[in-house]
Write a protein that holds these residues in place. Structure first.
Motif, PDB file in Angstrom:
ATOM      1  N   ALA A 100      -5.488   3.179   1.613  1.00  0.00           N
ATOM      2  CA  ALA A 100      -4.973   1.961   0.981  1.00  0.00           C
ATOM      3  C   ALA A 100      -5.314   2.016  -0.509  1.00  0.00           C
ATOM      4  O   ALA A 100      -6.208   1.311  -0.986  1.00  0.00           O
ATOM      5  CB  ALA A 100      -5.551   0.729   1.642  1.00  0.00           C
ATOM      6  N   PHE A 123      -1.931  -6.846   4.671  1.00  0.00           N
ATOM      7  CA  PHE A 123      -2.922  -7.478   3.807  1.00  0.00           C
ATOM      8  C   PHE A 123      -3.189  -8.931   4.208  1.00  0.00           C
ATOM      9  O   PHE A 123      -4.294  -9.436   4.039  1.00  0.00           O
ATOM     10  CB  PHE A 123      -2.458  -7.440   2.347  1.00  0.00           C
ATOM     11  N   VAL A 160      -4.656  -2.438  -3.001  1.00  0.00           N
ATOM     12  CA  VAL A 160      -5.010  -3.562  -2.127  1.00  0.00           C
ATOM     13  C   VAL A 160      -5.052  -4.838  -2.958  1.00  0.00           C
ATOM     14  O   VAL A 160      -5.368  -4.811  -4.142  1.00  0.00           O
ATOM     15  CB  VAL A 160      -6.373  -3.351  -1.434  1.00  0.00           C
ATOM     16  N   ALA A 216       0.837  -1.202   0.000  1.00  0.00           N
ATOM     17  CA  ALA A 216       0.000   0.000   0.000  1.00  0.00           C
ATOM     18  C   ALA A 216       0.871   1.252   0.000  1.00  0.00           C
ATOM     19  O   ALA A 216       0.572   2.241  -0.693  1.00  0.00           O
ATOM     20  CB  ALA A 216      -0.927  -0.013   1.215  1.00  0.00           C
TER      21      ALA A 216
END
Length: 667
Positions: free
Chosen positions: A461, A446, A464, A406
């Motif tokens: 974010a 994640f 993703v 991210a």
């Protein structure tokens, strides 16, 4: 809990206390004085050999271990354990002079020369073979030495190279990731600007962009560099472990370091370890420190190692302020409160020369009568009072996303609606209200298990992966609360915009779509009115939000989007999602976050304490720290207990003087 670290804590009888020791920089006549003063200061662990490669191997294949034998014997006789380092962060001049290919090539094509530090190309086969050789020789000689308590592999991994070795290794890494060129071309979207590759030899690291360059290529190169550095660590770790399997092995991470994905690194070590130097001249630097401490604890979900901090001033900033009396002690207890099982410094004795000659040390240039040494010694002799805390776990109801993919996606690939995002500052702005309201916080990536939390905060974010999207949807559906900030869920792992409509990953989750991003003009602000009639100022960013199943929490009352939603809320299964489509002023962000946290049922560590008081728990041990140097505070505690530092009984409250610390063992 890691068995090697449990044995390490048992050996030391509690917390590790000490720091980097560089005896090769001093005449042997000084060593005896060092050990005597270490004992006076309560030191029980020192890190030896970090920069000693040239002293251990002064010419190729000529090893001079006699001085290190004497040092380890001296320390062991004094009851001081050793964290023995492989010295591979500082290759000797004979290696780089005789074999210039071990030096890293910088992004502009220039060679990074000898005379600094980290002057090695992590992808150089020659560097790697020499690094493994010195690690092997050290391990074969010292693995059974009674002073050895821990292995410290290299130091602050970080160099990036763009030379021919890196190019060859990058292609190998890409072949493993994509298998064939068609998949690479699809992932990198090379049809744009005619960048399609037809042969693997055409693929190279990204050079300095003269205008702009392929964002997926730059993103993959960051991933590759992190993995290349990790390969160096693993190679040395495995060389050391061949000789003995019960000694913990680790390396030291750094504060908000962008070049290495510590989520990927942490499983390969016996503990996460951190070097951190909060700026004593910057108000609020303790909040950033707490965030870093929580990240270290979260990487493995267990206690971690504070490997380096400063006893007072550092030497790398424009102005290097000292830590005023009491600040070093307070910062050390803060690390312990957030899960550290050690208080270690750089370094033991201040160096006479070199770049860090004015960097503070446990033993300053002015000797053992100095204020800094007296404070260090007082702390070292106080820590045994809380020895029972070592190894105690922490828990949290609140999770905040902090993920390197991210981060890289948002900052290193360019071509965004605005290109001045600061990911770590964004995460800290979401963390600060939680910290000041005394909520325990874990950081997650994640791939983390979200099921243990009540609320998840997702700050910006932009990138993703699909697994995280599914996990967040499952978390909310099962009753969790999610708070998502603007420009999130926009692209996939290949930096390609998710279809259809923004935010492609989170459209169903937030119950709305966005037809356009509106970065603010310089100085532009917007008023937001909330459902209860209160107003706040926003700036920097707007989104043209279109609710589908969401309800509106806040509306713009000024600007081009006046009348459009700024904040929305969407029910998702048994849980809910709050989406913040702009940058709210700090007070409004605080109120929005804390409202969601309370509604999710998360409980603070203590109630009613002022924001300058920090509260954290490790199992039954409650830490209270007063970060004000002028204001006292009385803090209500959740039950009776005993302050381990004073021995005093605690009933319902603790009085904290300015810079005061209490460690309450709750009954």
């Amino acid at each position: 809990m890691n068995a090697r670290m449990a044995a390490f804590r048992e050996r030391l009888g509690g917390f590790a206390f000490g720091g980097d020791y560089n005896p090769e920089q001093w005449d042997p006549a000084v060593w005896k004085e060092d050990v005597e003063l270490m004992r006076r200061a309560g030191v029980n662990l020192v890190t030896v050999g970090v920069f000693a490669w040239a002293s251990l191997e002064p010419s190729p294949g000529e090893f001079t271990f006699g001085w290190l034998d004497d040092v380890l014997d001296l320390l062991h006789a004094a009851g001081i354990s050793v964290d023995l380092a492989t010295p591979t962060t500082a290759p000797p001049v004979w290696l780089s002079h005789g074999h210039p290919d071990v030096l890293p090539v910088m992004e502009d094509g220039e060679t990074f020369g000898f005379g600094n530090r980290l002057h090695f190309d992590p992808t150089s086969p020659r560097y790697r073979s020499h690094a493994v050789r010195i690690a092997d020789r050290l391990a074969s000689r010292y693995s059974q030495h009674p002073a050895l308590a821990m292995w410290h592999i290299s130091n602050e991994y970080g160099p990036t190279s763009y030379g021919p070795h890196a190019a060859a290794a990058f292609r190998v890494w890409l072949r493993r990731r994509y298998a064939d060129l068609d998949a690479l071309n699809d992932a990198w979207y090379t049809r744009f600007w005619g960048q399609r590759y037809t042969d693997w030899e055409q693929v190279a690291p990204p050079e300095v962009p003269r205008s702009w360059s392929n964002p997926a290529r730059r993103l993959d190169f960051k991933r590759f560099i992190s993995d290349a550095l990790l390969e160096c660590f693993i190679a040395e770790r495995d060389a050391v472990r061949r000789y003995r399997d019960d000694i913990p092995i680790l390396t030291n991470f750094m504060r908000f370091y962008r070049h290495a994905d510590y989520w990927r690194w942490a499983p390969h070590e016996d503990a996460a370890a951190l070097d951190i130097y909060p700026d004593p001249g910057r108000p609020g630097s303790h909040v950033s420190a707490a965030l870093n401490f929580d990240l270290m604890r979260s990487l493995r979900g267990e206690p971690w190692v504070l490997m380096e901090q400063a006893a007072s001033a550092v030497s790398q900033w424009k102005v290097n302020n000292v830590k005023r009396p009491g600040r070093m002690r307070l910062g050390s207890y803060q690390a312990i409160a957030h899960g550290a099982d050690s208080v270690l410094f750089f370094q033991w004795r201040a160096g006479r020369g070199g770049h860090e000659r004015f960097h503070s040390a446990m033993l300053p240039h002015s000797g053992p009568a100095a204020r800094t040494f007296l404070e260090v010694a007082a702390l070292g002799n106080e820590l045994p009072l809380i020895a029972a805390v070592a190894g105690a776990p922490s828990s949290a109801d609140v999770a905040v996303l902090f993920d390197w993919d991210a981060w890289w996606g948002l900052e290193v690939t360019h071509g965004l609606p605005r290109n001045d995002f600061d990911y770590t500052a964004i995460v800290e702005s979401a963390y600060r209200p939680l910290f000041e309201a005394h909520y325990a916080v874990d950081l997650v990536s994640f791939g983390s298990d979200l099921s243990r939390y009540r609320i998840l905060v997702v700050p910006n974010a932009y990138l993703v992966d699909d697994g995280f999207v599914a996990a967040v949807e499952e978390f909310a559906a099962a009753g969790g609360t999610v708070v998502v900030s603007f420009f999130s869920g926009v692209v996939d792992v290949n930096n390609q915009v998710r279809q259809p409509a923004y935010p492609g990953a989170f459209r169903r989750l937030i119950g709305a779509y966005i037809d356009e991003y509106w970065p603010a003009r310089e100085g532009e602000t917007f008023e937001v009115e909330f459902a209860d009639g209160t107003t706040a100022i926003a700036d920097w960013w707007q989104e043209s939000l279109h609710p589908e199943t969401a309800t509106v929490l806040g509306t713009y009352t000024t600007g081009d989007l006046a009348g459009r939603p700024a904040l929305i809320r969407n029910d998702h299964g048994s849980g809910c999602v709050v989406y913040i489509g702009t940058r709210l002023e700090p007070a409004a962000l605080r109120d929005t976050l804390l409202s969601a946290v309370r509604a999710a049922g998360a409980a603070p560590v203590v109630e009613g304490a002022p924001p300058y008081v920090e509260a954290a728990r490790r199992d039954r041990y409650l830490f209270l720290l007063n970060h004000s140097d002028a204001r006292a505070a009385t803090v209500t505690v959740p039950g009776p207990g005993r302050d381990l530092l004073t021995g005093a009984a605690v009933t319902d409250a603790v009085d904290l003087p300015p810079l005061g610390v209490a460690v309450v063992e709750l009954s």
